[in-house]
Write an enzyme that holds these catalytic residues in place. Sequence first.
Site, PDB file in Angstrom:
ATOM      1  N   MET A   1       0.666  -0.972   0.098  1.00 32.75           N
ATOM      2  CA  MET A   1      -0.064   0.067   0.169  1.00 32.75           C
ATOM      3  C   MET A   1       0.868   1.182  -0.221  1.00 32.75           C
ATOM      4  O   MET A   1       0.484   2.202   0.344  1.00 32.75           O
ATOM      5  CB  MET A   1      -0.913  -0.091   1.133  1.00 32.75           C
TER       6      MET A   1
ATOM      7  N   HIS B   1       9.627  -3.469   3.530  1.00 33.73           N
ATOM      8  CA  HIS B   1       9.048  -3.749   2.140  1.00 33.73           C
ATOM      9  C   HIS B   1      10.340  -3.863   1.055  1.00 33.73           C
ATOM     10  O   HIS B   1      10.350  -4.837   0.283  1.00 33.73           O
ATOM     11  CB  HIS B   1       8.379  -2.448   1.479  1.00 33.73           C
TER      12      HIS B   1
ATOM     13  N   ASP C   1       2.634  -9.185   9.215  1.00 37.27           N
ATOM     14  CA  ASP C   1       1.149  -9.440   9.099  1.00 37.27           C
ATOM     15  C   ASP C   1       0.695 -11.113   8.984  1.00 37.27           C
ATOM     16  O   ASP C   1       0.358 -11.583   7.793  1.00 37.27           O
ATOM     17  CB  ASP C   1       0.463  -8.669   7.882  1.00 37.27           C
TER      18      ASP C   1
ATOM     19  N   SER D   1       6.861  -0.538  10.424  1.00 40.37           N
ATOM     20  CA  SER D   1       5.598  -0.515   9.982  1.00 40.37           C
ATOM     21  C   SER D   1       5.528   0.743   9.498  1.00 40.37           C
ATOM     22  O   SER D   1       5.932   1.776   9.827  1.00 40.37           O
ATOM     23  CB  SER D   1       4.774  -0.866  11.111  1.00 40.37           C
ATOM     24  N   SER D   2       4.523   0.946   8.369  1.00 40.82           N
ATOM     25  CA  SER D   2       4.000   2.382   7.675  1.00 40.82           C
ATOM     26  C   SER D   2       3.417   3.188   8.899  1.00 40.82           C
ATOM     27  O   SER D   2       3.487   4.309   8.657  1.00 40.82           O
ATOM     28  CB  SER D   2       3.139   2.014   6.675  1.00 40.82           C
TER      29      SER D   2
HETATM   30  O1  PAF Z   1      -0.089  -5.578   3.528  1.00 42.91           O
HETATM   31  C1  PAF Z   1      -0.509  -4.684   2.796  1.00 42.91           C
HETATM   32  O2  PAF Z   1       0.088  -3.723   2.575  1.00 42.91           O
HETATM   33  C2  PAF Z   1      -1.839  -5.022   2.300  1.00 42.91           C
HETATM   34  O3  PAF Z   1      -2.936  -5.479   3.020  1.00 42.91           O
HETATM   35  C3  PAF Z   1      -1.742  -5.579   0.962  1.00 42.91           C
HETATM   36  C4  PAF Z   1      -1.484  -7.135   1.029  1.00 42.91           C
HETATM   37  C5  PAF Z   1      -0.942  -4.725  -0.292  1.00 42.91           C
HETATM   38  C6  PAF Z   1      -3.423  -5.648   0.459  1.00 42.91           C
HETATM   39  O4  PAF Z   1      -3.611  -4.242   0.093  1.00 42.91           O
END
Ligand code: PAF
Length: 281
Positions: A30, A37, A150, A185-186
């Site tokens: 997102m 990431h 997550d 975390s964002s």
């Molecule tokens: O983990 C995330 O950033 C979101 O839940 C995802 C998997 C991109 C779906 O929008």
Amino acid sequence: MITVKTIEEARMQVKSWKNEGYSVALVPTMGSLHEGHASLIKRAAKENEKVVVSIFVNPIQFGPNEDLSSYPRTLDKDTVLCESAGAHLIFAPEVSEMYYTDNVTGVNVQGLTTGLCGAKRPCHFGGVCTVVSKLFNIIPADKAYFGEKDAQQLAIIKRMVRDLNFDIKIVGCPIVREKDGLAKSSRNVYLSAKERQAALCLNKSLTKGKEILSSSEKSTKLLKNVIRNVIQNEVLAKVDYIEVVDSISLKAVDVVNKPVLVAIAVFIGKTRLIDNFIWEV
Ligand code: PAF
């Protein structure tokens, strides 16, 4: 590296790579990208010839009182991170590109979605599964990479892929932490300096939990109490949940005699943070 905004462009590029015989990875995000990431993108680039990063703040996975409007949107900065981590394509659609205004179709995984984060976010995982399914249909990748932070999301997506026969391999990647142990975390950007310090109680509590399990303790009740005590020592912290569940079915367990997911969600001020570890017996 190129950035595209339409489904058509993304599909055409990925199809042409597949026709040329390249292996393709997808890293769904997102945006508001951080080192967590980057680690997914780097791993994807190591294991595949082409890497697509999707950047889309998915409105249907946010509840009515959640942070959809304030969720950080930082496409320029994200583009730099994607490029340096080894991505080849960013797919960054607008909401109108992803959802028809009269959309009536969604994907729901039963059971695994009702506990943990799903207990207070009843529409969240339906939104996640729907957008991830759409992304898998738009980007026919060989593998997709998700963070183990997550953990519930990862377990649900693995189950969805199995149940719906998606032709894609799901790869879970380890949690990336700050030097002092806070999981990246964002949402960490929402924390004030005091809250940032208080947020260390999440990792501290889990470290204490691991110590207890290492001493051959098997009672979930005792384990949860130990974790709770550490968190409650921090005045700015409020426990949302502490759960010990089977790592595949996500069903609660009383005794730790099989691999379990120990997962917590804690409010630090108004910011809700999650963290976890998997305990293999
Ligand atoms: O983990 C995330 O950033 C979101 O839940 C995802 C998997 C991109 C779906 O929008």
